[in-house]
Design a protein around this motif. Structure first.
Motif, PDB file in Angstrom:
ATOM      1  N   ASP A  26       1.197  -1.277  -0.156  1.00 30.32           N
ATOM      2  CA  ASP A  26      -0.264  -0.056   0.076  1.00 30.32           C
ATOM      3  C   ASP A  26       0.417   1.043   0.102  1.00 30.32           C
ATOM      4  O   ASP A  26       0.706   2.685   0.553  1.00 30.32           O
ATOM      5  CB  ASP A  26      -0.961  -0.397   0.731  1.00 30.32           C
ATOM      6  CG  ASP A  26      -2.653  -1.073   0.910  1.00 30.32           C
ATOM      7  OD1 ASP A  26      -2.566  -1.200   0.018  1.00 30.32           O
ATOM      8  OD2 ASP A  26      -2.544  -1.268   1.877  1.00 30.32           O
ATOM      9  N   HIS A  27       1.690   1.436  -1.134  1.00 27.40           N
ATOM     10  CA  HIS A  27       2.072   2.750  -1.346  1.00 27.40           C
ATOM     11  C   HIS A  27       2.504   3.281  -2.145  1.00 27.40           C
ATOM     12  O   HIS A  27       1.230   3.290  -2.503  1.00 27.40           O
ATOM     13  CB  HIS A  27       3.810   1.800  -1.023  1.00 27.40           C
ATOM     14  CG  HIS A  27       5.272   1.857  -0.306  1.00 27.40           C
ATOM     15  ND1 HIS A  27       5.002   0.716   0.905  1.00 27.40           N
ATOM     16  CD2 HIS A  27       6.284   2.146   0.410  1.00 27.40           C
ATOM     17  CE1 HIS A  27       5.592   0.127   1.797  1.00 27.40           C
ATOM     18  NE2 HIS A  27       6.897   1.027   1.821  1.00 27.40           N
ATOM     19  N   GLY A  42       5.122   5.123   2.149  1.00 29.33           N
ATOM     20  CA  GLY A  42       5.171   4.242   2.729  1.00 29.33           C
ATOM     21  C   GLY A  42       3.650   4.709   3.544  1.00 29.33           C
ATOM     22  O   GLY A  42       3.719   6.012   4.002  1.00 29.33           O
ATOM     23  N   PRO A  43       2.690   3.400   4.383  1.00 31.20           N
ATOM     24  CA  PRO A  43       1.756   4.265   5.148  1.00 31.20           C
ATOM     25  C   PRO A  43       2.211   4.440   6.269  1.00 31.20           C
ATOM     26  O   PRO A  43       1.045   5.436   6.992  1.00 31.20           O
ATOM     27  CB  PRO A  43       0.772   3.258   5.490  1.00 31.20           C
ATOM     28  CG  PRO A  43       1.305   1.622   3.899  1.00 31.20           C
ATOM     29  CD  PRO A  43       2.454   2.249   4.118  1.00 31.20           C
ATOM     30  N   GLU A  44       2.930   4.183   6.821  1.00 33.65           N
ATOM     31  CA  GLU A  44       2.871   4.779   8.252  1.00 33.65           C
ATOM     32  C   GLU A  44       3.703   6.107   8.095  1.00 33.65           C
ATOM     33  O   GLU A  44       3.854   6.592   9.491  1.00 33.65           O
ATOM     34  CB  GLU A  44       4.490   3.375   9.066  1.00 33.65           C
ATOM     35  CG  GLU A  44       5.730   3.622   8.043  1.00 33.65           C
ATOM     36  CD  GLU A  44       5.791   3.435   7.099  1.00 33.65           C
ATOM     37  OE1 GLU A  44       6.907   3.544   6.696  1.00 33.65           O
ATOM     38  OE2 GLU A  44       4.753   2.329   6.384  1.00 33.65           O
ATOM     39  N   GLU A  45       4.219   6.976   7.660  1.00 37.23           N
ATOM     40  CA  GLU A  45       5.177   8.143   6.731  1.00 37.23           C
ATOM     41  C   GLU A  45       3.818   9.553   6.555  1.00 37.23           C
ATOM     42  O   GLU A  45       3.031   8.846   6.605  1.00 37.23           O
ATOM     43  CB  GLU A  45       5.511   8.419   5.673  1.00 37.23           C
ATOM     44  CG  GLU A  45       6.883   6.973   5.687  1.00 37.23           C
ATOM     45  CD  GLU A  45       7.971   7.315   4.689  1.00 37.23           C
ATOM     46  OE1 GLU A  45       7.771   7.726   4.171  1.00 37.23           O
ATOM     47  OE2 GLU A  45       8.274   5.906   3.655  1.00 37.23           O
ATOM     48  N   ALA A  46       4.378   9.938   7.836  1.00 39.03           N
ATOM     49  CA  ALA A  46       3.577  11.082   8.235  1.00 39.03           C
ATOM     50  C   ALA A  46       2.755  11.804   6.671  1.00 39.03           C
ATOM     51  O   ALA A  46       1.583  12.417   6.871  1.00 39.03           O
ATOM     52  CB  ALA A  46       4.098  12.791   8.734  1.00 39.03           C
ATOM     53  N   ASP A  47       3.389  11.912   5.565  1.00 39.83           N
ATOM     54  CA  ASP A  47       2.934  13.101   4.745  1.00 39.83           C
ATOM     55  C   ASP A  47       2.089  11.895   3.872  1.00 39.83           C
ATOM     56  O   ASP A  47       1.547  12.080   2.599  1.00 39.83           O
ATOM     57  CB  ASP A  47       4.079  13.631   3.438  1.00 39.83           C
ATOM     58  CG  ASP A  47       4.641  12.558   2.950  1.00 39.83           C
ATOM     59  OD1 ASP A  47       5.190  11.556   3.919  1.00 39.83           O
ATOM     60  OD2 ASP A  47       5.654  13.166   2.436  1.00 39.83           O
TER      61      ASP A  47
END
Length: 454
Positions: A26-27, A42-47
């Motif tokens: 899900d990138h 990646g989904p975990e990144e802030a932006d």
């Protein structure tokens, strides 16, 4: 917020190393105007969420459907474009006979530009439909028809590296199909190089001229030397065949008293931008020379099964840090599909490791540590091909071209056996490598431009 030309959202697979595949679940893949991946988020990144919200619903945002996945486009390091016209025929005779009875007569027809146009359009569109975004092509001895192939690549959006074939040795080439003499062969090659470099200025994805002595038997010493000098003068790619079969390997030893690798090197034909097809009979010194000069191997596993009289020890050469990619070798290889060659690369390596003669005891039957995994074969078809060409292709990471194939695993006519909603994604990857058919390839993109959809 940064402006992107296009954003794709989905799960992708790319080589982290020759043995390891990275799963990018899900990138977001953010593509700039030049068709380059500017950011992978990646989904975990802030932006991540702000980007989704800013772009979702726009015409330049594409979210993959359920059951669809992104793979890098394939890099085919060895295609005889004119031989598409004979693909699937005459694979049951020795290489020397095959060339003289079938191949040279077919290639001689490419003096007819209408015929060349028909075949070349077909082979380029066929390769794109099979997920091949970059192809290293042998054309024929005909300068105009070879340039036509480069034009078709440029128009079709495929990254094409094209060589006008050189063959001027009257002892090993037929009267009706060869360069008229050495000066003409070299002059035509230089004119071809300059014309394709000019053409490349008008393309987004790039097309490249390639110095192309067919193989040592086809060329005189003077021509081989002149081609090495031309490649150095214009800083071009070089391609040829190297130690392919018992006959070809033996011919060079008899003529020069050395193996193909050292003979080619003497003529200035092994360098960072060189790709040599087959290389089945390279010894340890030859492989060391390849690693030292940056010369790459185009591994053609299907073709090798028909014409090479042996299985190349790919695992050993990878260990020696030789650059290696995959080639279809149309039409010595019958399939235009690198998925088929990925599969055959694995199978051939297993046969080399296990051995094939059941009359021998297991310990004597094979060559230990010869197998490669499907991860390694995928690497050869993608990142290995990009490294072999010293181009930023074959990987789904920042500063690489957006060359991709979008695979649909739930297509009703070609559904993959995926029955568990939580199936391990690396298992999904393996199923794709072994089971994808051309109809599963729904879209193909090169340098950020869609070049094929089904």
């Amino acid at each position: 917020m940064k402006k992107y030309a296009r954003i794709f959202q989905g799960t992708a697979f790319t080589s982290k190393s020759p043995k390891e595949v990275a799963v990018l679940k899900d990138h977001l893949f953010c593509i700039n105007e030049n068709g380059i991946i500017e950011s992978v988020v990646g989904p975990e990144e802030a932006d991540y969420q702000p980007l989704v919200e800013a772009y979702r619903g726009g015409g330049n945002f594409q979210r993959l459907a359920e059951g669809q996945y992104i793979l890098p486009g394939f890099v085919d390091l060895h295609v005889h474009a004119p031989q598409w016209a004979q693909s699937g025929t005459a694979l049951d005779i020795p290489l020397y006979d095959w060339l003289n009875t079938y191949t040279f007569p077919v290639e001689s027809k490419f003096s007819d530009l209408d015929f060349a146009q028909k075949v070349y359009r077909d082979v380029v569109s066929t390769l794109l439909a099979n997920g091949t975004t970059t192809a290293l092509y042998f054309a024929t001895v005909h300068k105009q028809a070879s340039y036509l192939l480069a034009q078709i690549c440029a128009e079709s959006g495929q990254r094409g590296l094209v060589g006008k074939v050189v063959m001027d040795n009257p002892e090993q080439t037929p009267d009706y199909y060869r360069d008229s003499d050495t000066p003409t062969a070299l002059e035509d090659t230089e004119e071809f190089i300059l014309a394709v470099k000019e053409l490349s200025n008008t393309t987004k994805q790039g097309v490249y001229p390639v110095v192309t002595p067919r193989f040592i038997p086809s060329c005189t010493d003077e021509t081989l030397k002149g081609l090495g000098e031309l490649a150095a003068k214009h800083d071009t790619y070089i391609q040829s065949h190297c130690s392919e079969s018992d006959w070809a390997h033996g011919y060079v030893q008899e003529r020069f008293g050395k193996n193909d690798a050292f003979a080619l090197h003497d003529f200035g034909l092994l360098r960072e931008k060189s790709v040599m097809a087959h290389c089945n009979f390279l010894n340890e010194q030859d492989a060391a020379l390849f690693a030292e000069t940056g010369t790459a191997i185009a591994h053609c596993p299907i073709s090798n099964a028909y014409f090479a009289n042996s299985v190349i020890p790919i695992a050993r050469f990878l260990e020696k840090r030789v650059e290696i990619g995959l080639g279809s070798d149309i039409s010595g290889g019958f399939s235009p599909n690198l998925f088929d060659n990925v599969r055959q690369a694995v199978m051939s390596s297993r046969m080399l490791e296990d051995g094939v003669n059941p009359d021998l005891p297991p310990a004597d039957r094979g060559v230990p540590n010869s197998r490669i995994t499907v991860n390694e074969a995928f690497y050869l078809a993608t990142a290995g091909g990009g490294d072999s060409l010293s181009l930023p292709i074959g990987r789904l990471e920042k500063n690489h071209a957006w060359d991709v194939q979008i695979i649909d695993t739930v297509l009703s006519t070609a559904k993959l056996p995926l029955y568990d909603d939580h199936e391990d994604l690396l298992d999904v990857f393996q199923k794709m490598m072994y089971l994808v058919r051309p109809e599963n390839i729904r879209e193909v993109w090169v340098q950020g431009e869609k070049v094929h959809s089904r």
